[in-house]
Enzyme design. Structure first.
Site, PDB file in Angstrom:
ATOM      1  N   HIS A 122      -0.762  -7.020   2.137  1.00 40.49           N
ATOM      2  CA  HIS A 122      -2.097  -7.627   2.046  1.00 40.49           C
ATOM      3  C   HIS A 122      -2.782  -7.642   3.413  1.00 40.49           C
ATOM      4  CE1 HIS A 122      -0.490 -10.029  -1.661  1.00 40.49           C
ATOM      5  NE2 HIS A 122      -0.526  -8.726  -1.856  1.00 40.49           N
ATOM      6  N   HIS A 169      -5.997  -5.788  -7.807  1.00 39.44           N
ATOM      7  CA  HIS A 169      -4.979  -6.137  -6.821  1.00 39.44           C
ATOM      8  C   HIS A 169      -4.047  -4.960  -6.553  1.00 39.44           C
ATOM      9  CE1 HIS A 169      -2.403  -8.576  -4.338  1.00 39.44           C
ATOM     10  NE2 HIS A 169      -1.385  -7.966  -4.932  1.00 39.44           N
ATOM     11  N   ASP A 214      -3.128  -3.378  -2.945  1.00 38.98           N
ATOM     12  CA  ASP A 214      -1.797  -3.027  -2.474  1.00 38.98           C
ATOM     13  C   ASP A 214      -1.729  -1.568  -2.037  1.00 38.98           C
ATOM     14  OD1 ASP A 214      -0.592  -5.508  -2.785  1.00 38.98           O
ATOM     15  OD2 ASP A 214       0.331  -5.038  -4.718  1.00 38.98           O
ATOM     16  N   HIS A 225       4.438  -0.278  -4.713  1.00 37.35           N
ATOM     17  CA  HIS A 225       4.762  -0.037  -3.305  1.00 37.35           C
ATOM     18  C   HIS A 225       5.693   1.172  -3.127  1.00 37.35           C
ATOM     19  CE1 HIS A 225       2.821  -3.794  -2.545  1.00 37.35           C
ATOM     20  NE2 HIS A 225       3.747  -4.498  -3.166  1.00 37.35           N
TER      21      HIS A 225
END
Length: 306
Positions: free
Chosen positions: A78, A235, A239, A262
């Site tokens: 973030h 969101h 990321d 991720h």
């Protein structure tokens, strides 16, 4: 031209997984130094951790960096998104423990701190990584790809069985203040069953309804509900921006993720840099700079931070 901060940015919060207080200070840095983390709670070893994709050591529930001395810092995504989204190129991040604070689960407080301190231009041109040919990572029903583009776009699709999330798709050109207006306030989310499982294993000890959106089937357990109708996919885009920022310089390209996270984004970067001719280092001219995140922010962009 490259930028750094005009002043220090001190921030205090809780580590999402440790549940412990965490203090971080963003400090001005010299041209061409990039983004570096420094563990100020340690001594007698190399405490500097460059923000680079090849130092990513774990992508389970967050992104963790580890240097050659074994010193690590986690939950960086973030903050990295806020740094990239505000057009900040050089910064030293001092942290007094192993985890960046989760704040409210979004990048909003990091963005607010950066913009409050202000950016200072440095006497050095911006260098970026330009995607020269499409690179695709496919892992089952997960896909992530990078394709040539003059600025930066992110296209993302998620698909969850929970009715409160379902299938969501969003696509954005992240030029100028788009990140700040459209993505910075979008919070991390998880399913109720996942929270129970993580906490039973000693993870997400700092997680609350104050720093994450919790879903249970067709219900949003947070009293205020979603900040945006499609906050979940936004969101995921936040990321992705944070993980792409680990390229070591701004990325000029079009990113597409389907059920990615991720791990796939990091593996995509590794594949792109290992593919001959896929990535080229370029000097950014005024025309290219005008289409990059954080360029020429206006009052309306700053107001979106809240």
């Amino acid at each position: 031209m490259q930028t750094t901060l005009k002043d220090d940015v001190p921030l205090v919060g809780i580590g999402l997984h440790s549940g412990r207080p965490a203090r971080v200070t963003l400090r001005p840095a010299a041209a061409d130094s990039g983004v570096r983390f420094r563990r100020v709670d340690l001594s007698g070893c190399d405490t500097m951790i460059p923000a680079r994709y090849d130092l990513v050591s774990d992508t389970t529930l967050n992104t963790r960096l580890t240097n050659a001395a074994g010193v690590s810092v986690s939950t960086i995504e973030h903050l990295m998104a806020a740094i990239a989204g505000t057009g900040l190129h050089n910064v030293l991040v001092d942290i007094d423990g192993p985890e960046i604070p989760i704040m409210d689960g979004s990048a909003r407080r990091f963005v607010r701190g950066i913009l409050s301190a202000g950016l200072r231009r440095l006497d050095a041109p911006i260098s970026a990584w330009a995607v020269m040919k499409t690179v695709t990572l496919e892992e089952g029903d997960v896909t992530a790809s990078l394709s040539p583009f003059s600025g930066l776009t992110i296209d993302f699709t998620i698909d969850f069985p929970d009715a409160a999330i379902g299938r969501q798709t969003a696509s954005m050109n992240l030029s100028n203040g788009t990140f700040i207006r459209e993505l910075a306030d979008c919070r991390t989310f998880c399913r109720r069953a996942e929270v129970d499982y993580m906490q039973s294993r000693g993870l997400a000890l700092g997680g609350t309804l104050e720093n994450a959106v919790v879903i249970d089937g067709d219900q949003v357990l947070n009293p205020e509900g979603f900040r945006r109708r499609d906050e979940c996919v936004r969101h995921k885009m936040l990321d992705a921006l944070g993980d792409l920022a680990l390229a070591g310089a701004p990325v000029l390209g079009a990113y597409r993720g389907v059920r990615a996270g991720h791990g796939p984004t990091n593996r995509l970067l590794r594949k792109a840099f290992a593919t001959p001719g896929a990535m080229a280092r370029v000097t950014v001219d005024a025309k290219i700079a005008g289409g990059m995140p954080g360029f020429q922010l206006v009052a309306a962009d700053l107001a979106a931070v809240g």
